[in-house]
Design an enzyme around this catalytic site. Structure first.
Site, PDB file in Angstrom:
ATOM      1  N   ASP A  89      -2.909  -4.498  -6.752  1.00 40.81           N
ATOM      2  CA  ASP A  89      -2.070  -5.692  -6.550  1.00 40.81           C
ATOM      3  C   ASP A  89      -2.718  -6.918  -7.201  1.00 40.81           C
ATOM      4  O   ASP A  89      -2.047  -7.926  -7.436  1.00 40.81           O
ATOM      5  CB  ASP A  89      -1.769  -5.943  -5.074  1.00 40.81           C
ATOM      6  CG  ASP A  89      -2.982  -5.927  -4.177  1.00 40.81           C
ATOM      7  OD1 ASP A  89      -3.912  -5.136  -4.414  1.00 40.81           O
ATOM      8  OD2 ASP A  89      -3.000  -6.713  -3.206  1.00 40.81           O
TER       9      ASP A  89
ATOM     10  N   HIS B 254     -11.525  -8.353  -7.068  1.00 39.23           N
ATOM     11  CA  HIS B 254     -11.258  -7.109  -6.326  1.00 39.23           C
ATOM     12  C   HIS B 254     -10.345  -6.260  -7.197  1.00 39.23           C
ATOM     13  O   HIS B 254      -9.408  -6.782  -7.810  1.00 39.23           O
ATOM     14  CB  HIS B 254     -10.598  -7.499  -5.000  1.00 39.23           C
ATOM     15  CG  HIS B 254     -10.046  -6.399  -4.183  1.00 39.23           C
ATOM     16  ND1 HIS B 254     -10.651  -5.179  -4.034  1.00 39.23           N
ATOM     17  CD2 HIS B 254      -8.917  -6.340  -3.414  1.00 39.23           C
ATOM     18  CE1 HIS B 254      -9.923  -4.431  -3.221  1.00 39.23           C
ATOM     19  NE2 HIS B 254      -8.862  -5.103  -2.846  1.00 39.23           N
TER      20      HIS B 254
ATOM     21  N   HIS C  40      -3.301 -13.661  -1.403  1.00 40.97           N
ATOM     22  CA  HIS C  40      -1.958 -13.462  -0.846  1.00 40.97           C
ATOM     23  C   HIS C  40      -1.629 -14.646   0.064  1.00 40.97           C
ATOM     24  O   HIS C  40      -2.484 -15.098   0.846  1.00 40.97           O
ATOM     25  CB  HIS C  40      -1.888 -12.202   0.022  1.00 40.97           C
ATOM     26  CG  HIS C  40      -2.164 -10.924  -0.705  1.00 40.97           C
ATOM     27  ND1 HIS C  40      -1.313 -10.389  -1.640  1.00 40.97           N
ATOM     28  CD2 HIS C  40      -3.207 -10.067  -0.627  1.00 40.97           C
ATOM     29  CE1 HIS C  40      -1.821  -9.253  -2.099  1.00 40.97           C
ATOM     30  NE2 HIS C  40      -2.972  -9.034  -1.505  1.00 40.97           N
TER      31      HIS C  40
ATOM     32  N   ASP D 261      -8.691 -11.170  -1.003  1.00 40.39           N
ATOM     33  CA  ASP D 261      -7.875 -10.751   0.148  1.00 40.39           C
ATOM     34  C   ASP D 261      -8.242 -11.472   1.447  1.00 40.39           C
ATOM     35  O   ASP D 261      -7.385 -11.651   2.329  1.00 40.39           O
ATOM     36  CB  ASP D 261      -8.028  -9.242   0.369  1.00 40.39           C
ATOM     37  CG  ASP D 261      -7.160  -8.414  -0.573  1.00 40.39           C
ATOM     38  OD1 ASP D 261      -6.095  -8.893  -0.983  1.00 40.39           O
ATOM     39  OD2 ASP D 261      -7.571  -7.290  -0.898  1.00 40.39           O
TER      40      ASP D 261
ATOM     41  N   TYR E 280      -2.210  -9.436   9.315  1.00 42.45           N
ATOM     42  CA  TYR E 280      -3.010  -9.069   8.144  1.00 42.45           C
ATOM     43  C   TYR E 280      -4.435  -8.742   8.574  1.00 42.45           C
ATOM     44  O   TYR E 280      -5.005  -7.721   8.190  1.00 42.45           O
ATOM     45  CB  TYR E 280      -2.971 -10.268   7.201  1.00 42.45           C
ATOM     46  CG  TYR E 280      -3.590 -10.137   5.846  1.00 42.45           C
ATOM     47  CD1 TYR E 280      -2.796  -9.926   4.713  1.00 42.45           C
ATOM     48  CD2 TYR E 280      -4.952 -10.305   5.655  1.00 42.45           C
ATOM     49  CE1 TYR E 280      -3.351  -9.863   3.452  1.00 42.45           C
ATOM     50  CE2 TYR E 280      -5.512 -10.244   4.404  1.00 42.45           C
ATOM     51  CZ  TYR E 280      -4.714 -10.016   3.299  1.00 42.45           C
ATOM     52  OH  TYR E 280      -5.277  -9.970   2.052  1.00 42.45           O
TER      53      TYR E 280
ATOM     54  N   GLU F   4      -8.296  -3.676  -6.490  1.00 43.88           N
ATOM     55  CA  GLU F   4      -7.067  -3.025  -6.031  1.00 43.88           C
ATOM     56  C   GLU F   4      -5.901  -3.510  -6.898  1.00 43.88           C
ATOM     57  O   GLU F   4      -5.867  -4.668  -7.334  1.00 43.88           O
ATOM     58  CB  GLU F   4      -6.827  -3.321  -4.539  1.00 43.88           C
ATOM     59  CG  GLU F   4      -5.897  -2.315  -3.914  1.00 43.88           C
ATOM     60  CD  GLU F   4      -5.872  -2.338  -2.386  1.00 43.88           C
ATOM     61  OE1 GLU F   4      -6.543  -3.191  -1.768  1.00 43.88           O
ATOM     62  OE2 GLU F   4      -5.161  -1.484  -1.814  1.00 43.88           O
TER      63      GLU F   4
ATOM     64  N   HIS G 288     -12.114  -6.546   1.622  1.00 51.34           N
ATOM     65  CA  HIS G 288     -12.093  -5.366   2.450  1.00 51.34           C
ATOM     66  C   HIS G 288     -12.472  -4.077   1.724  1.00 51.34           C
ATOM     67  O   HIS G 288     -12.381  -2.986   2.305  1.00 51.34           O
ATOM     68  CB  HIS G 288     -10.699  -5.210   3.073  1.00 51.34           C
ATOM     69  CG  HIS G 288      -9.617  -4.856   2.077  1.00 51.34           C
ATOM     70  ND1 HIS G 288      -8.866  -3.717   2.219  1.00 51.34           N
ATOM     71  CD2 HIS G 288      -9.193  -5.435   0.951  1.00 51.34           C
ATOM     72  CE1 HIS G 288      -7.997  -3.647   1.213  1.00 51.34           C
ATOM     73  NE2 HIS G 288      -8.177  -4.674   0.462  1.00 51.34           N
TER      74      HIS G 288
ATOM     75  N   HIS H 128       0.860  -1.195   0.000  1.00 44.34           N
ATOM     76  CA  HIS H 128       0.000   0.000   0.000  1.00 44.34           C
ATOM     77  C   HIS H 128       0.889   1.234   0.000  1.00 44.34           C
ATOM     78  O   HIS H 128       0.765   2.090   0.893  1.00 44.34           O
ATOM     79  CB  HIS H 128      -0.887   0.073   1.256  1.00 44.34           C
ATOM     80  CG  HIS H 128      -2.048  -0.864   1.279  1.00 44.34           C
ATOM     81  ND1 HIS H 128      -2.653  -1.234   2.458  1.00 44.34           N
ATOM     82  CD2 HIS H 128      -2.709  -1.495   0.292  1.00 44.34           C
ATOM     83  CE1 HIS H 128      -3.651  -2.058   2.176  1.00 44.34           C
ATOM     84  NE2 HIS H 128      -3.698  -2.235   0.877  1.00 44.34           N
TER      85      HIS H 128
END
Ligand code: FEO
Length: 400
Positions: free
Chosen positions: A83, A79, A225, A164, A192, A81, A145, A23
């Site tokens: 990554d 998701h 992850h 995630d 996490y 995001e 999230h 992040h």
């Protein structure tokens, strides 16, 4: 190296051993991370999530070990995001006829990031897509999230891909939970959860109940992850249920900074008060400690005690990122107190107490301020503060 999860299902992701900040610089990742991408070769070829953009060439090479990337029919974006979506442009250049499958908010976010006229298929909870022998079933998981987050379940192989959720920032030689050090695995899993998912604990609890009620057979939980939960895969679901309930531990965390060692002496004396009552504690000088590690320790503990000398009519700036983290993470069921030295105006302790109140942390002992270097009676007050916090933690009258 790609890894076969089941017949016609492959991990084609990337292990990022050198990642130390995630992040941007927001989250420490002492053990690196992985970006997990899953390739399913049924009558349709499906890629579930991609990897962070800098690793797009490796993703393409990994896919190419199994199929021609041009043959991909569906790219599921659980998701948006970056990554996980960062390699979407590269994948879509290879597989220009592929459809991107996402929640409606996922589509909104992906379009916002990449500005591309890709074909989208929007899905919601309960929707499924037949891909040959098996099907993909989708479960929206907003705020696990991000608002766009969703889970994908592969029937026939009984693999849940929750993005995630249930992940860990943990680079490893092997891909499955039974192949790695269990202490390291859980250290990373709880860090996490504490740093990423805690604010959404009510949604976590509701989603777990919803998914369990579906009675889907689950042979693997394959997050985006870290390792894939293959051995006793529901263990991490039960852990999430426990963590989401935020039952306070009978331990404390002291976080302070100091200029000329007076507040350090006070911090250590608060610790003596805690341990004198049999309550274990961890003590961090905020200026030289990792913010995310401290947050994980606070998550596990029941009490957080903050210390700062007064500086420029406030607190030392090194504490500001930590208290801002505490506010955002919205930990529940914590108690706390504050202490610190001062020379002239002495605002530090009341400001720390204001931060505790903003974090909804109950203050269970009156703050202790010591002028210049703490004297014996100041240190006795610090000891008493530690004892009061300890007794409150144990459920006894703290005697405030
Ligand atoms: Fe792993 Fe929310 O991205």
């Amino acid at each position: 190296m790609i890894t076969k999860l089941a017949e016609n299902v492959y991990w084609v992701g990337v292990v990022d051993w050198s990642l130390r900040r995630f992040h941007g610089h927001e989250l420490s990742t002492h053990r690196g991370s992985t970006y997990n991408s899953y390739l399913i070769t049924d009558e349709k070829t499906v890629l579930v999530d991609t990897v962070w953009g800098p690793f797009q060439d490796q993703l393409i090479r990994n896919i190419s070990e199994v199929v021609d990337p041009a043959s991909i029919d569906l790219v599921v974006a659980n998701h948006a995001e970056v990554d996980h979506s960062g390699s979407l442009p590269a994948i879509m250049r290879h597989a220009s006829k592929a459809t991107v499958v996402a929640s409606s908010r996922g589509r909104e976010s992906i379009e916002g990031y990449y500005h591309q006229p890709w074909d989208f298929q929007m899905v919601k909870t309960g929707d499924s897509i037949a891909i040959g022998k098996n099907s993909l079933v989708f479960i929206e998981a907003p705020m696990l999230h991000w608002p766009d987050s969703m889970f994908t379940y592969l029937t026939g192989k009984n693999i849940l891909m929750p993005n995630d959720a249930f992940g860990q920032h943990y680079a490893t030689a092997f891909r499955f939970n039974d192949q790695v050090d269990q202490n390291e695995l859980y250290e990373e899993a709880i860090k996490y959860y504490a740093n990423i998912l805690t604010p959404f604990s009510p949604q976590v609890l509701r989603k777990i109940e919803e998914v369990l009620a579906l009675n889907l057979p689950v042979d693997m939980i394959a997050p985006s992850h870290g390792v894939v939960w293959r051995q006793d895969p529901l263990q991490i679901v039960h852990k999430y249920r426990e963590w989401a309930s935020q039952q306070p531990g009978k331990s404390a965390v002291i976080v302070y900074d100091t200029m000329w060692e007076g507040t350090r002496l006070m911090a250590e004396t608060v610790g003596d008060g805690l341990s004198g009552e049999g309550v274990p504690y961890k003590l961090y000088n905020c200026a030289v400690s990792d913010r995310n590690d401290m947050a994980a320790e606070v998550f596990k503990a029941g009490a957080v005690v903050l210390g700062s000398p007064t500086f420029n009519q406030g607190i030392l700036p090194t504490l500001a990122p930590f208290v801002e983290s505490l506010r955002g993470l919205r930990f529940k069921n914590k108690i706390g107190a504050a202490f610190g030295s001062y020379g002239w105006s002495g605002e530090g302790v009341p400001i720390l107490e204001e931060h505790l109140r903003n974090c909804k942390i109950d203050i269970v002992a009156e703050g202790v301020r010591a002028r210049w270097q703490p004297r014996a009676d100041d240190l006795q007050s610090c000891h008493d503060l530690g004892s009061k916090v300890a007794r409150a933690l144990k459920g006894a009258d703290p005697g405030v």
